[in-house]
Design an enzyme around this catalytic site. Sequence first.
Site, PDB file in Angstrom:
ATOM      1  N   GLY A 116       0.654  -1.332   0.014  1.00  0.00           N
ATOM      2  CA  GLY A 116       0.065  -0.122   0.025  1.00  0.00           C
ATOM      3  C   GLY A 116       0.777   1.239   0.062  1.00  0.00           C
ATOM      4  N   GLY A 167       1.444   3.645  -2.053  1.00  0.00           N
ATOM      5  CA  GLY A 167       1.064   4.656  -2.652  1.00  0.00           C
ATOM      6  C   GLY A 167      -0.373   5.258  -1.994  1.00  0.00           C
ATOM      7  N   SER A 213      -6.620   0.016  13.010  1.00  0.00           N
ATOM      8  CA  SER A 213      -7.574   1.289  13.017  1.00  0.00           C
ATOM      9  C   SER A 213      -8.170   1.346  14.447  1.00  0.00           C
ATOM     10  CB  SER A 213      -8.738   1.453  12.108  1.00  0.00           C
ATOM     11  OG  SER A 213      -9.541   2.537  12.190  1.00  0.00           O
ATOM     12  N   SER A 214      -8.448   2.500  14.879  1.00  0.00           N
ATOM     13  CA  SER A 214      -8.943   2.707  16.213  1.00  0.00           C
ATOM     14  C   SER A 214     -10.575   2.041  16.299  1.00  0.00           C
ATOM     15  CB  SER A 214      -9.056   4.096  16.840  1.00  0.00           C
ATOM     16  OG  SER A 214      -9.477   4.979  15.819  1.00  0.00           O
ATOM     17  N   CYS A 215     -11.194   2.006  14.873  1.00  0.00           N
ATOM     18  CA  CYS A 215     -12.404   1.615  14.834  1.00  0.00           C
ATOM     19  C   CYS A 215     -12.741   0.144  15.558  1.00  0.00           C
ATOM     20  CB  CYS A 215     -13.194   1.753  13.643  1.00  0.00           C
ATOM     21  SG  CYS A 215     -12.358   0.565  12.474  1.00  0.00           S
ATOM     22  N   TYR A 220     -15.516  -3.010   8.398  1.00  0.00           N
ATOM     23  CA  TYR A 220     -14.073  -2.652   8.241  1.00  0.00           C
ATOM     24  C   TYR A 220     -13.395  -3.170   9.617  1.00  0.00           C
ATOM     25  CZ  TYR A 220      -9.968   0.180   7.864  1.00  0.00           C
ATOM     26  OH  TYR A 220      -8.670   0.622   7.822  1.00  0.00           O
ATOM     27  N   LYS A 223     -10.314  -5.412  10.535  1.00  0.00           N
ATOM     28  CA  LYS A 223      -9.080  -5.171  10.849  1.00  0.00           C
ATOM     29  C   LYS A 223      -8.828  -6.126  12.475  1.00  0.00           C
ATOM     30  CE  LYS A 223      -7.467  -2.193   8.081  1.00  0.00           C
ATOM     31  NZ  LYS A 223      -6.157  -2.607   7.530  1.00  0.00           N
ATOM     32  N   PRO A 245      -3.315   2.682  14.815  1.00  0.00           N
ATOM     33  CA  PRO A 245      -3.373   4.125  14.764  1.00  0.00           C
ATOM     34  C   PRO A 245      -4.854   4.834  15.082  1.00  0.00           C
ATOM     35  CG  PRO A 245      -3.361   3.466  12.593  1.00  0.00           C
ATOM     36  CD  PRO A 245      -3.277   2.252  13.540  1.00  0.00           C
ATOM     37  N   THR A 246      -4.950   6.026  15.456  1.00  0.00           N
ATOM     38  CA  THR A 246      -5.963   6.838  15.783  1.00  0.00           C
ATOM     39  C   THR A 246      -6.555   7.387  14.289  1.00  0.00           C
ATOM     40  OG1 THR A 246      -7.196   8.532  16.824  1.00  0.00           O
ATOM     41  CG2 THR A 246      -4.985   9.060  16.203  1.00  0.00           C
ATOM     42  N   LEU A 290      -6.219   9.384  11.168  1.00  0.00           N
ATOM     43  CA  LEU A 290      -5.058   9.968  10.479  1.00  0.00           C
ATOM     44  C   LEU A 290      -5.298  11.076   9.410  1.00  0.00           C
ATOM     45  CD1 LEU A 290      -3.325   6.611   9.788  1.00  0.00           C
ATOM     46  CD2 LEU A 290      -2.651   8.074  11.418  1.00  0.00           C
ATOM     47  N   HIS A 294     -12.183  10.769   4.869  1.00  0.00           N
ATOM     48  CA  HIS A 294     -12.740  11.050   6.276  1.00  0.00           C
ATOM     49  C   HIS A 294     -12.889  12.422   6.493  1.00  0.00           C
ATOM     50  CE1 HIS A 294     -10.454   6.940   6.308  1.00  0.00           C
ATOM     51  NE2 HIS A 294     -11.567   6.594   7.170  1.00  0.00           N
ATOM     52  N   TRP A 348     -22.227  16.989   8.326  1.00  0.00           N
ATOM     53  CA  TRP A 348     -22.912  15.885   9.003  1.00  0.00           C
ATOM     54  C   TRP A 348     -22.948  15.864  10.560  1.00  0.00           C
ATOM     55  CZ3 TRP A 348     -23.422  10.553   6.670  1.00  0.00           C
ATOM     56  CH2 TRP A 348     -23.957  10.678   5.344  1.00  0.00           C
ATOM     57  N   ARG A 364     -12.894  13.524  18.610  1.00  0.00           N
ATOM     58  CA  ARG A 364     -12.011  13.005  17.878  1.00  0.00           C
ATOM     59  C   ARG A 364     -10.399  13.118  18.124  1.00  0.00           C
ATOM     60  NH1 ARG A 364     -15.983  10.122  17.707  1.00  0.00           N
ATOM     61  NH2 ARG A 364     -16.872   9.296  15.791  1.00  0.00           N
ATOM     62  N   ASP A 379     -23.610  10.650  13.798  1.00  0.00           N
ATOM     63  CA  ASP A 379     -22.374  11.357  14.398  1.00  0.00           C
ATOM     64  C   ASP A 379     -21.221  10.237  14.410  1.00  0.00           C
ATOM     65  OD1 ASP A 379     -22.951  13.916  15.138  1.00  0.00           O
ATOM     66  OD2 ASP A 379     -24.042  13.528  16.699  1.00  0.00           O
TER      67      ASP A 379
END
Length: 321
Positions: free
Chosen positions: A19, A21, A116-118, A145, A149, A172-173, A175, A188, A211, A218, A278
């Site tokens: 990844g 690129g 990801s933090s999600c 997603y 992860k 990571p949180t 980015l 994002h 939105w 965040r 939200d």
Amino acid sequence: MTAFTPGRLDRSSPFYVAGHGGLVGSALWRKLTAEGFTKMVGRTSKELDLRNRAAVFAFFERERPRYVALAAAKVGGILANKTYPVDFLSDNVQIQVNVMDAAHRYGVERLLFLGSSCIYPKLAPQPLKEEYLLTGPLEETNEAYAIAKISGIMQVQAVRQQYGLPWISAMPTNLYGPGDNFSAQGSHVLPALIRRFDEARIREEASVTNWGTGAPRREFLHVDDLADACLHLLENYDGPEHVNVGVGEDLTIKELAGLVAATVGYKGAIEWDATKPDGTPRKLMDVRKLESLGWTARISLKEGIESTYAWFEDNRNGVRD
């Protein structure tokens, strides 16, 4: 597991950035090149489809990287995740499984998987500690997603358990930075705000509507800081538990919008559409584990937004629509 002691990576060994690129991959490429790595390996998605298992195995057999940073992923914002959950689950699981299976087959010594933090539950206590993984339901808008992860973290742990390889994971949180996705539908929140306020400034619009309520909090990490943290972890950490990467501070989306508007130079009204979702109320990373390993973020949010907007202005005609 065979005893392994982290240390300085060999700058002359092949290092594959999957990844390279993308937002994260390109930052890793910049960092590793600046640090003196001389055998960098990268392929675009057109050159190598990481969902194609046979192609991935042939690539690893040919290139034989010693180190791998797995930054390739299908990513997007709330709208994209809600609209295409199958793509976000299937594509990411295929990418991860193919790369890690091939990396094991062809002797990759150190692999860093980026998530990801999600991955954390929607209503997990704040700040988010690594131990909160799998302790509650996920946020519905990006559940597919997140599941992908989480499966990547589990695969790293399984490889460590079954094969004794010193592979690690970093989460990571949120980015941002140069090379981000500024598309109207797939970006994002921070790049979306940059583009929205920039276009509103150019068109001299009286107001901009965003939105949600603007109340969620965040945390944002510049991608160059992430790249620095990734190399630090590869050279200083070995363990089965993933490591949070963030700054340890957050702000509301409403505050972020005001900061972006000021940076861009938009002076109109900022309004909010509370009928739109939200997402998770708050996502603040507990970064004490990373700090205990000797690393902290260095790029402030104000400085980072200013440099990202400068990049956007220089590359306005080439960003993704």
